[in-house]
Design a protein around this motif. Sequence first.
Motif, mmCIF file in Angstrom:
data_model
loop_
_atom_site.group_PDB
_atom_site.id
_atom_site.type_symbol
_atom_site.label_atom_id
_atom_site.label_comp_id
_atom_site.label_asym_id
_atom_site.label_seq_id
_atom_site.Cartn_x
_atom_site.Cartn_y
_atom_site.Cartn_z
ATOM 1 N N ILE A 1 -18.375 -12.257 7.789
ATOM 2 C CA ILE A 1 -16.887 -12.126 7.797
ATOM 3 C C ILE A 1 -16.365 -12.440 9.406
ATOM 4 C CG2 ILE A 1 -15.218 -10.736 7.304
ATOM 5 C CD1 ILE A 1 -16.838 -9.213 5.446
ATOM 6 N N ALA A 2 -15.078 -13.148 9.388
ATOM 7 C CA ALA A 2 -14.468 -13.273 10.511
ATOM 8 C C ALA A 2 -13.111 -12.687 10.311
ATOM 9 C CB ALA A 2 -14.346 -14.608 11.068
ATOM 10 N N VAL A 3 -12.517 -11.964 11.041
ATOM 11 C CA VAL A 3 -11.176 -11.564 10.918
ATOM 12 C C VAL A 3 -10.184 -11.732 12.144
ATOM 13 C CG1 VAL A 3 -9.738 -9.343 10.268
ATOM 14 C CG2 VAL A 3 -12.236 -9.585 9.339
ATOM 15 N N ALA A 4 -8.893 -12.247 11.554
ATOM 16 C CA ALA A 4 -8.017 -12.314 12.651
ATOM 17 C C ALA A 4 -6.868 -11.690 12.390
ATOM 18 C CB ALA A 4 -7.343 -13.733 12.954
ATOM 19 N N LEU A 5 -6.279 -10.757 13.387
ATOM 20 C CA LEU A 5 -5.291 -9.622 13.108
ATOM 21 C C LEU A 5 -4.066 -10.216 14.136
ATOM 22 C CD1 LEU A 5 -3.873 -7.126 12.395
ATOM 23 C CD2 LEU A 5 -4.770 -5.976 14.229
ATOM 24 N N ASN A 6 -2.887 -10.614 13.489
ATOM 25 C CA ASN A 6 -1.863 -11.208 13.994
ATOM 26 C C ASN A 6 -2.181 -12.467 14.933
ATOM 27 O OD1 ASN A 6 0.034 -9.427 12.814
ATOM 28 N ND2 ASN A 6 -0.616 -7.887 14.325
ATOM 29 N N ASN A 7 -3.075 -13.202 14.482
ATOM 30 C CA ASN A 7 -3.650 -14.368 15.167
ATOM 31 C C ASN A 7 -4.582 -14.430 16.323
ATOM 32 O OD1 ASN A 7 -2.091 -16.130 13.474
ATOM 33 N ND2 ASN A 7 -0.365 -15.681 14.652
ATOM 34 N N ARG A 8 -5.052 -13.098 16.222
ATOM 35 C CA ARG A 8 -6.342 -12.557 17.285
ATOM 36 C C ARG A 8 -7.462 -12.243 16.793
ATOM 37 N NH1 ARG A 8 -4.401 -8.936 22.008
ATOM 38 N NH2 ARG A 8 -6.010 -9.976 22.797
ATOM 39 N N TRP B 1 -13.667 -3.214 14.879
ATOM 40 C CA TRP B 1 -12.738 -3.093 13.417
ATOM 41 C C TRP B 1 -12.491 -1.569 13.213
ATOM 42 C CZ3 TRP B 1 -15.992 -6.278 9.299
ATOM 43 C CH2 TRP B 1 -15.913 -7.633 9.776
ATOM 44 N N ALA B 2 -13.570 -0.666 13.747
ATOM 45 C CA ALA B 2 -12.993 0.670 13.355
ATOM 46 C C ALA B 2 -11.854 1.353 14.309
ATOM 47 C CB ALA B 2 -14.277 1.716 13.528
ATOM 48 N N GLU B 3 -11.788 0.755 15.458
ATOM 49 C CA GLU B 3 -11.142 1.154 16.371
ATOM 50 C C GLU B 3 -9.676 0.419 16.450
ATOM 51 O OE1 GLU B 3 -12.901 0.194 20.051
ATOM 52 O OE2 GLU B 3 -14.784 1.237 19.461
ATOM 53 N N THR B 4 -9.585 -0.523 15.527
ATOM 54 C CA THR B 4 -8.302 -1.248 15.392
ATOM 55 C C THR B 4 -7.445 -0.904 14.312
ATOM 56 O OG1 THR B 4 -9.725 -3.483 15.870
ATOM 57 C CG2 THR B 4 -7.537 -3.785 15.300
ATOM 58 N N PRO B 5 -6.327 -0.185 14.758
ATOM 59 C CA PRO B 5 -5.211 0.306 13.666
ATOM 60 C C PRO B 5 -4.374 -0.707 13.107
ATOM 61 C CG PRO B 5 -4.523 0.628 16.159
ATOM 62 C CD PRO B 5 -5.875 0.230 16.056
ATOM 63 N N LEU B 6 -3.978 -0.410 11.933
ATOM 64 C CA LEU B 6 -3.021 -1.530 11.301
ATOM 65 C C LEU B 6 -1.572 -0.754 11.404
ATOM 66 C CD1 LEU B 6 -5.578 -2.196 8.269
ATOM 67 C CD2 LEU B 6 -5.057 -3.604 10.453
ATOM 68 N N ASN B 7 -0.464 -1.897 11.310
ATOM 69 C CA ASN B 7 0.725 -1.558 11.274
ATOM 70 C C ASN B 7 1.307 -2.132 10.178
ATOM 71 O OD1 ASN B 7 0.878 0.062 13.535
ATOM 72 N ND2 ASN B 7 0.283 -1.862 14.729
ATOM 73 N N PHE C 1 0.851 -1.079 0.076
ATOM 74 C CA PHE C 1 -0.040 -0.263 -0.081
ATOM 75 C C PHE C 1 0.704 1.261 -0.024
ATOM 76 C CE2 PHE C 1 -2.245 -3.456 2.116
ATOM 77 C CZ PHE C 1 -3.735 -3.082 1.484
ATOM 78 N N ASP C 2 0.571 2.152 -0.701
ATOM 79 C CA ASP C 2 1.167 3.530 -0.575
ATOM 80 C C ASP C 2 0.871 4.203 0.682
ATOM 81 O OD1 ASP C 2 2.178 3.495 -3.202
ATOM 82 O OD2 ASP C 2 0.271 4.321 -4.022
ATOM 83 N N VAL C 3 -0.311 3.905 1.404
ATOM 84 C CA VAL C 3 -0.419 4.479 2.794
ATOM 85 C C VAL C 3 -1.495 3.362 3.235
ATOM 86 C CG1 VAL C 3 -1.606 6.156 4.222
ATOM 87 C CG2 VAL C 3 -0.453 6.847 2.038
ATOM 88 N N LEU C 4 -1.202 2.947 4.446
ATOM 89 C CA LEU C 4 -1.935 1.818 4.961
ATOM 90 C C LEU C 4 -3.226 2.252 5.285
ATOM 91 C CD1 LEU C 4 0.404 0.092 7.577
ATOM 92 C CD2 LEU C 4 -0.310 -0.809 5.556
ATOM 93 N N PRO C 5 -4.241 1.484 5.144
ATOM 94 C CA PRO C 5 -5.588 1.690 5.537
ATOM 95 C C PRO C 5 -5.657 2.337 6.992
ATOM 96 C CG PRO C 5 -5.771 -0.427 4.426
ATOM 97 C CD PRO C 5 -4.049 0.035 4.664
ATOM 98 N N GLU C 6 -6.253 3.274 7.286
ATOM 99 C CA GLU C 6 -6.495 3.972 8.611
ATOM 100 C C GLU C 6 -6.593 2.788 9.946
ATOM 101 O OE1 GLU C 6 -9.395 7.025 11.185
ATOM 102 O OE2 GLU C 6 -8.776 7.244 8.962
ATOM 103 N N ASN C 7 -7.568 1.710 9.377
ATOM 104 C CA ASN C 7 -7.786 0.781 10.550
ATOM 105 C C ASN C 7 -8.552 -0.409 9.914
ATOM 106 O OD1 ASN C 7 -10.861 1.393 9.960
ATOM 107 N ND2 ASN C 7 -10.681 3.090 11.261
ATOM 108 N N LEU C 8 -9.035 -1.472 10.623
ATOM 109 C CA LEU C 8 -9.315 -2.651 10.069
ATOM 110 C C LEU C 8 -10.567 -2.607 9.164
ATOM 111 C CD1 LEU C 8 -8.534 -5.666 9.801
ATOM 112 C CD2 LEU C 8 -9.739 -5.867 12.085
#
Length: 68
Positions: free
Chosen positions: A34-41, A48-54, A12-19
Amino acid sequence: MELIINHTRKTFDVLPENLEALLAMELPGKKKGIAVALNNRIIPLSIWAETPLNNLDSILIITATQGG
C-alpha cells in the motif's frame, strides 16, 4: 466530518484518529503493498500512526496488484 478518499467524499460521524486507523477501516488486515498520499504528500508506513487526519483531507490509497 468528511475525507476525500481516492477522489470520492466519504462522511464519518467521527474522523479516524490517524492515517493508520483509517487504513484499518478501509483495508482491514492489509499493510503491505500500500502507498498512501495525504494532501498530495507521500506518507511512509513508519509514520501512519503518527499522522493525524483533518476534515476535508484528501487521501490517495494505492494498492499493489499481481499480474502482468
